[in-house]
Write an enzyme that holds these catalytic residues in place. Structure first.
Site, PDB file in Angstrom:
ATOM      1  N   GLY C 200      20.564  16.754 -29.563  1.00  0.00           N
ATOM      2  CA  GLY C 200      19.637  17.734 -30.127  1.00  0.00           C
ATOM      3  C   GLY C 200      19.924  18.052 -31.576  1.00  0.00           C
ATOM      4  N   LEU C 226      14.693  12.180 -24.847  1.00  0.00           N
ATOM      5  CA  LEU C 226      15.333  12.353 -26.158  1.00  0.00           C
ATOM      6  C   LEU C 226      16.856  12.163 -26.122  1.00  0.00           C
ATOM      7  CD1 LEU C 226      14.564  13.194 -29.084  1.00  0.00           C
ATOM      8  CD2 LEU C 226      15.275  15.507 -28.463  1.00  0.00           C
ATOM      9  N   ASP C 227      17.379  11.347 -27.021  1.00  0.00           N
ATOM     10  CA  ASP C 227      18.815  11.091 -27.158  1.00  0.00           C
ATOM     11  C   ASP C 227      19.435  10.475 -25.907  1.00  0.00           C
ATOM     12  OD1 ASP C 227      18.595  12.171 -29.674  1.00  0.00           O
ATOM     13  OD2 ASP C 227      19.356  14.130 -29.119  1.00  0.00           O
ATOM     14  N   GLU C 228      18.586   9.932 -25.024  1.00  0.00           N
ATOM     15  CA  GLU C 228      19.110   9.340 -23.788  1.00  0.00           C
ATOM     16  C   GLU C 228      18.840   7.842 -23.712  1.00  0.00           C
ATOM     17  OE1 GLU C 228      20.940  10.639 -21.509  1.00  0.00           O
ATOM     18  OE2 GLU C 228      20.793  12.787 -21.891  1.00  0.00           O
TER      19      GLU C 228
END
Lengths: 283, 283, 283, 283
Positions: C200, C226-228
């Site tokens: 994040g 997101l971010d995964e």
């Protein structure tokens, strides 16, 4: 200097002008010669940190008196020790011996300044290696029922052996909040991940599942808040898609033992100072 | 502190008791507050080194007068500067632009404290990038016949532009001993090997031929003794059997630019002190 | 081989005996000479992965026909490309230029095999550097209201420019799930932390607050989560207690640009294969 | 596969089209399933290298016959082994125990595939640790007069114990050219510098004198040409101006043991192939 001693002073206090001058004045008046020193003022927390090594012919106890007066004026937390004095250390383990073997070897052959007062295991597995290096081994099994008694036994050992530092060298039990509080600032743990990633259980399995390209280890002071204590040292090593969880564990053990030994060395050399829930490390 | 300035003092002198106390006393009498400091006494060379950052409301020039008196007593070499003041820098290049581009970008966007007075190339290749970043480009070709005149032209630039630091950013000409002497301590070179391995020409070809598993780069002060000047910083990167000489060169360029930028930053922040033919780096 | 081409084949399929033999047979029948190859069978997922570089005098299209037949038999996902062919790439940015400058420099001078079809910014800040390197710059501002139209404009560019790869080079907007889906496997992002730590916003502030001793960066394929997304590459650098959040950001930028450039290189060289939500990287 | 064995084939030969197809064909005809493989063709030396792990239900000896025929056609040097089979290893030491302790610990607890046939020391110092780990210790002192006899005794041990690999784990004697020749490709040494820097005696003192910022270690095959044998693995660690020669030695020991263990692991897993005086490492 034939009769000199080599001392190390470390301190922290609220920041204000004149601290270094005052401290080095106290040392200079006793003929002390500074061999190495570092200072740092943290504008976030308003704290000032200092570590200084000094050669002096004055006994440590006399210098302590000088410093006591000063410490009051500046509201210092401080310690004065002899450079290289081995710290009385209790090592706690479960079944994996890589960190224990490494610490014992370094204490014997590489000048790691710990005096191993004993090794405590909740299993018998590592008795032989402890005893090979001349460290008394105490088996204190822990179950849910016996946990309280086990911790009492541990505290009795800490006191009777004059323990200054407890090292959790892959000890797979969680210390109670009460014990964490009691030994505050005196317990170093090695966690087998690059915190704050992969807290809790089975970090290598978590790392494998996520597909990270580096794995790490973190040495930190133990607090009641699991895996959240102030970090002393971290490092990583590269892994690849071929690596199974078992391979991650084997590669990670190298990092764990290196990071733990580094943290223990810095702690025993009085290079680590608490700065809230973070640390200042005068490496 | 609204009217305060942030100064950095760095010094070296023969070691004896009382130096830190004397220096910090001079700062304390002017109300200075130390924000960061490091000291080191080298028992081999008998020299003492100190770097201190101090916040003070006293003008730099007044503090300089105080320090001048002190410097005489202790036979100090010293400098006092403002923290973060960009240093007047001349960058010298040939045809490869990775180091130049990197330094110019860092100066513009990442706070590298250099004020690029100009870029000198012995070829025209890098004029465009220099000018894109607003740095005047001077082409001074060098042949055996014109070398003396070229160096005279260079020295004229150094003087007219008020240059404090010369950076050889993959400049493929050797400076004459006379010029090295004249700019002593003020010229940083990046050599594309992990010195003392692979001195001289074509280090990547040498590294490939030897079959090393890491290649490196070395930033050092230039002396008349080629590739033998005091080392400021080094780093390495991993290579493999698949890597051709061209691949080594490409991988190595990353290390070169990183190492050079780090050395320039440390130099301009007065973190690098000469200790004979070695350096003390208060990183 | 004067008339030969150098091709790279990469593939994945359910694992069973005979794959390598079948593939290399198809290559051998065309007189192909293997210069570099790697294979890996993942016992967890039951998938087999292969990348092979081959020199051949047969045109790429003919070889493709041979492979199509084979691909059906083994249920392969595969691609065949020329070694070193620059991939049509769109770079997306906001205001920070370190990754963009680095990619453009590497494409021009260090053989990074991308053909920069354009640079899209949601601000004008980086127009000059894009144009200096000859890349057309498109400013597509994004607000909550215009997001849908902005993404449509982006997709139109992707299609009209024949874009094969989109690189988010510190682009500070989140792509919609629909766009992520549409460009699946074709978008690489650089996240400025060592994932899964500090997902994040404001990862350097988070890292400073936690007091970590290393900071990192992660290049990954973009997914709707997101971010995964699957991680391609990660690296770290050491930080210390003196480092402010701004200092972490400056040190981190070095890691970001290095990690992103590495990931882009591996992707364009067809070294990265999807293995569920992880990657196989034949580095 | 319940009755399957996991085999590893490694080979090198003059490069020409069809090698991979021919080899994998031999494996496929026996129902072998490739789990991991790497190949490399060196355009400099004209040699091709291959390592393949294969699961098969066919006995190793039958597969060997198939391969023998093939090996003749392609002029291969090759070996076929069981994955994970411990290699009969003789470890040679002098007085420093960090490498020995590390290898013995890894063999017992971390799956390093060596079967320690014995430890030979030219001093008695490390008998205890060898015997703690169950390895027979042989003290073979060496003086100028007894060197020939000592080497004869060593060779007798090598033969009677079925030794496949000799590891010089900080053995401070130089093997005679005749012995080097006889054990060619079967002796790994750890040199305590980043070769080719600081060959010969007292590398840490040399490194301190030169003022390098990183120190390293190098594992290489022993040849008659001292410190010039093919390099298997190297690594470095950071040092600072505070570090005395003793500190360099302590820090360096960590690198030495890590590099040596890595080289031994790769050798025993048949990942290292000779490519002239360089190596191919299929890590």
């Amino acid at each position: 200097m034939s009769d000199s001693t080599h001392l190390v002073l470390s301190l922290s206090c609220p920041d204000k002008p004149g601290i270094v001058h005052a401290v080095t004045g106290a040392l200079a008046r006793r003929g002390g010669n500074i061999t190495e020193s570092k200072q740092f003022g943290d504008s976030d927390t308003g704290l000032f940190f200092m570590r200084v090594q000094v050669e002096t012919t004055v006994p440590r106890l006399e210098l302590e008196k000088d410093l006591e007066a000063l410490a009051g004026d500046y509201a210092m937390e401080w310690s004065l020790d002899e450079v290289g004095r081995p710290m009385r250390t209790l090592i706690m383990v479960s079944k994996e011996g890589h960190c224990l073997t490494d610490l014992l070897f370094r204490a014997r052959s590489q000048g790691l300044p710990i005096d191993v007062a004993g090794v405590v295991g909740n299993h018998e597995d590592l008795r032989a290696v402890a005893e090979f290096y001349g460290a008394p081994f105490h088996c204190i099994p822990v179950t849910r029922e016996t946990k309280e008694a086990a911790e009492a036994e541990l505290m009795a050992l800490v006191e009777s052996l004059g323990v200054e530092l407890v090292v959790l060298a892959r000890y797979m039990q969680i210390l109670s909040p009460a014990l964490c509080e009691r030994l505050h600032g005196g317990v170093i743990n090695i966690h087998h991940s690059f915190l704050p990633s992969f807290k809790g259980a089975r970090p290598y399995a978590q790392a494998h599942e996520r597909g990270v390209k580096l794995i790490g280890a973190t040495a930190h002071y133990v607090t009641a808040d699991l895996d959240e204590g102030p970090i002393i040292e971290q490092d990583v090593t590269r892994v690849a898609h071929e690596d199974s969880v078992a391979a991650l564990r084997a590669k990670g053990q190298d990092v764990e033992r290196r990071v733990l030994a580094q943290a223990v060395r810095w702690h025993t050399e009085h290079r680590v100072l608490m700065n809230g829930h973070r640390t200042v490390v005068f490496a």
